[in-house]
Design a protein around this motif. Structure first.
Motif, mmCIF file in Angstrom:
data_model
loop_
_atom_site.group_PDB
_atom_site.id
_atom_site.type_symbol
_atom_site.label_atom_id
_atom_site.label_comp_id
_atom_site.label_asym_id
_atom_site.label_seq_id
_atom_site.Cartn_x
_atom_site.Cartn_y
_atom_site.Cartn_z
ATOM 1 N N ASP A 193 0.837 -1.209 0.000
ATOM 2 C CA ASP A 193 0.000 0.000 0.000
ATOM 3 C C ASP A 193 0.870 1.256 0.000
ATOM 4 O O ASP A 193 0.588 2.220 -0.715
ATOM 5 N N LEU A 194 1.907 1.226 0.800
ATOM 6 C CA LEU A 194 2.805 2.368 0.883
ATOM 7 C C LEU A 194 3.489 2.623 -0.463
ATOM 8 O O LEU A 194 3.574 3.759 -0.911
ATOM 9 N N ARG A 195 3.926 1.570 -1.115
ATOM 10 C CA ARG A 195 4.577 1.738 -2.429
ATOM 11 C C ARG A 195 3.610 2.324 -3.441
ATOM 12 O O ARG A 195 3.997 3.138 -4.280
ATOM 13 N N ARG A 196 2.350 1.930 -3.361
ATOM 14 C CA ARG A 196 1.337 2.494 -4.256
ATOM 15 C C ARG A 196 1.160 3.988 -3.973
ATOM 16 O O ARG A 196 1.087 4.802 -4.897
ATOM 17 N N ASP A 197 1.121 4.354 -2.696
ATOM 18 C CA ASP A 197 1.002 5.767 -2.321
ATOM 19 C C ASP A 197 2.223 6.565 -2.791
ATOM 20 O O ASP A 197 2.098 7.701 -3.241
ATOM 21 N N VAL A 198 3.408 5.962 -2.703
ATOM 22 C CA VAL A 198 4.633 6.621 -3.162
ATOM 23 C C VAL A 198 4.562 6.832 -4.677
ATOM 24 O O VAL A 198 4.922 7.904 -5.179
ATOM 25 N N ALA A 199 4.080 5.829 -5.409
ATOM 26 C CA ALA A 199 3.941 5.969 -6.864
ATOM 27 C C ALA A 199 2.948 7.086 -7.197
ATOM 28 O O ALA A 199 3.181 7.883 -8.117
ATOM 29 N N ASP A 200 1.838 7.161 -6.450
ATOM 30 C CA ASP A 200 0.861 8.238 -6.657
ATOM 31 C C ASP A 200 1.491 9.599 -6.377
ATOM 32 O O ASP A 200 1.263 10.566 -7.107
ATOM 33 N N LEU A 201 2.273 9.667 -5.315
ATOM 34 C CA LEU A 201 2.954 10.917 -4.968
ATOM 35 C C LEU A 201 3.924 11.311 -6.078
ATOM 36 O O LEU A 201 3.974 12.469 -6.490
ATOM 37 N N ARG A 202 4.666 10.341 -6.573
ATOM 38 C CA ARG A 202 5.631 10.601 -7.650
ATOM 39 C C ARG A 202 4.913 11.155 -8.885
ATOM 40 O O ARG A 202 5.361 12.135 -9.484
ATOM 41 N N ARG A 203 3.785 10.546 -9.254
ATOM 42 C CA ARG A 203 3.027 11.026 -10.409
ATOM 43 C C ARG A 203 2.487 12.437 -10.174
ATOM 44 O O ARG A 203 2.505 13.279 -11.064
ATOM 45 N N THR A 204 2.015 12.692 -8.972
ATOM 46 C CA THR A 204 1.473 14.013 -8.647
ATOM 47 C C THR A 204 2.551 15.076 -8.759
ATOM 48 O O THR A 204 2.321 16.150 -9.311
ATOM 49 N N ILE A 205 3.726 14.775 -8.257
ATOM 50 C CA ILE A 205 4.824 15.741 -8.290
ATOM 51 C C ILE A 205 5.347 15.923 -9.721
ATOM 52 O O ILE A 205 5.691 17.034 -10.122
ATOM 53 N N ALA A 206 5.373 14.851 -10.501
ATOM 54 C CA ALA A 206 5.894 14.921 -11.866
ATOM 55 C C ALA A 206 4.962 15.664 -12.814
ATOM 56 O O ALA A 206 5.407 16.195 -13.825
ATOM 57 N N ASP A 207 3.679 15.702 -12.486
ATOM 58 C CA ASP A 207 2.696 16.350 -13.360
ATOM 59 C C ASP A 207 2.763 17.862 -13.162
ATOM 60 O O ASP A 207 2.340 18.402 -12.156
ATOM 61 N N ASP A 208 3.306 18.556 -14.157
ATOM 62 C CA ASP A 208 3.484 20.010 -14.068
ATOM 63 C C ASP A 208 2.158 20.759 -13.945
ATOM 64 O O ASP A 208 2.128 21.877 -13.452
ATOM 65 N N SER A 209 1.075 20.149 -14.409
ATOM 66 C CA SER A 209 -0.202 20.864 -14.382
ATOM 67 C C SER A 209 -0.826 20.866 -12.991
ATOM 68 O O SER A 209 -1.780 21.582 -12.744
ATOM 69 N N LYS A 210 -0.292 20.060 -12.095
ATOM 70 C CA LYS A 210 -0.855 19.986 -10.746
ATOM 71 C C LYS A 210 -0.063 20.856 -9.780
ATOM 72 O O LYS A 210 1.132 21.057 -9.929
ATOM 73 N N ASP A 211 -0.742 21.320 -8.786
ATOM 74 C CA ASP A 211 -0.130 22.101 -7.720
ATOM 75 C C ASP A 211 0.678 21.157 -6.827
ATOM 76 O O ASP A 211 0.141 20.149 -6.369
ATOM 77 N N PRO A 212 1.960 21.455 -6.586
ATOM 78 C CA PRO A 212 2.751 20.582 -5.711
ATOM 79 C C PRO A 212 2.119 20.400 -4.329
ATOM 80 O O PRO A 212 2.382 19.408 -3.659
ATOM 81 N N GLN A 213 1.279 21.321 -3.919
ATOM 82 C CA GLN A 213 0.631 21.187 -2.611
ATOM 83 C C GLN A 213 -0.326 19.984 -2.573
ATOM 84 O O GLN A 213 -0.638 19.479 -1.500
ATOM 85 N N SER A 214 -0.788 19.532 -3.731
ATOM 86 C CA SER A 214 -1.670 18.360 -3.748
ATOM 87 C C SER A 214 -0.930 17.110 -3.284
ATOM 88 O O SER A 214 -1.550 16.103 -2.949
ATOM 89 N N ALA A 215 0.388 17.198 -3.235
ATOM 90 C CA ALA A 215 1.187 16.074 -2.734
ATOM 91 C C ALA A 215 0.887 15.787 -1.272
ATOM 92 O O ALA A 215 1.073 14.657 -0.807
ATOM 93 N N GLN A 216 0.393 16.775 -0.542
ATOM 94 C CA GLN A 216 0.125 16.593 0.889
ATOM 95 C C GLN A 216 -0.857 15.449 1.148
ATOM 96 O O GLN A 216 -0.727 14.725 2.130
ATOM 97 N N GLU A 217 -1.808 15.261 0.248
ATOM 98 C CA GLU A 217 -2.769 14.158 0.395
ATOM 99 C C GLU A 217 -2.053 12.815 0.452
ATOM 100 O O GLU A 217 -2.345 11.969 1.301
ATOM 101 N N PHE A 218 -1.091 12.632 -0.440
ATOM 102 C CA PHE A 218 -0.350 11.368 -0.470
ATOM 103 C C PHE A 218 0.642 11.270 0.681
ATOM 104 O O PHE A 218 0.889 10.184 1.198
ATOM 105 N N ILE A 219 1.197 12.383 1.088
ATOM 106 C CA ILE A 219 2.080 12.382 2.261
ATOM 107 C C ILE A 219 1.296 11.926 3.489
ATOM 108 O O ILE A 219 1.781 11.112 4.275
ATOM 109 N N ASP A 220 0.076 12.414 3.627
ATOM 110 C CA ASP A 220 -0.767 11.999 4.757
ATOM 111 C C ASP A 220 -1.073 10.501 4.696
ATOM 112 O O ASP A 220 -1.031 9.817 5.719
#
Length: 139
Positions: free
Chosen positions: A45-72
């Motif tokens: 589960d954690l690895r899946r969350d890390v992959a989601d976080l990686r995708r969120t951060i890599a996507d330039d169209s998204k706000d880096p602050q949205s990473a907080q959801e995956f950090i939580d």
């Protein structure tokens, strides 16, 4: 009247104690196997969350602050892994605790970067999550 043959109570008690002692390793092995399976599932589960976080951060169209959801989510997974594997000092437990510490440090670094408005480096977190999966498999 014919004499009655009674088995001494000590023999019966000794047999019961011997059976319990012989069963203990089986019960312990089962609980250790269950803990390792729980750890492995949570690490997945954690690895899946890390992959989601990686995708969120890599996507330039998204706000880096949205990473907080995956950090939580990652922090919740870490808490659950710690709770379920905090059973003693077996070598596997030490490896899991060390890996959890590495994941926690990587998450803290990412959270600091996000808080500073920077794009965080997720590579150390990905590596630490892989180490956790390995530690759970060995535990």
């Amino acid at each position: 009247m014919a004499p009655r043959h009674h088995r001494p109570r000590r023999t019966t008690a000794a047999a019961a104690l011997a059976a319990a002692v012989l069963a203990l390793p089986v019960v312990t092995a089962c609980s250790q196997a269950r803990a390792a399976a729980d750890c492995g599932a949570l690490a997945k589960d954690l690895r899946r969350d890390v992959a989601d976080l990686r995708r969120t951060i890599a996507d330039d169209s998204k706000d880096p602050q949205s990473a907080q959801e995956f950090i939580d989510k990652i922090n919740r997974d870490l808490g659950e892994i710690t709770r379920r594997t905090d059973t003693g000092t077996r070598d596997g437990d030490v490896a899991v605790k060390d890996a959890v510490g590495a994941v926690t440090a990587a998450v803290d670094d990412i959270q600091d970067s996000v808080g500073d408005g920077e794009r965080p480096d997720v590579a150390p977190l990905t590596k630490a999550a892989g180490s956790l999966t390995t530690a759970c498999a060995k535990g």
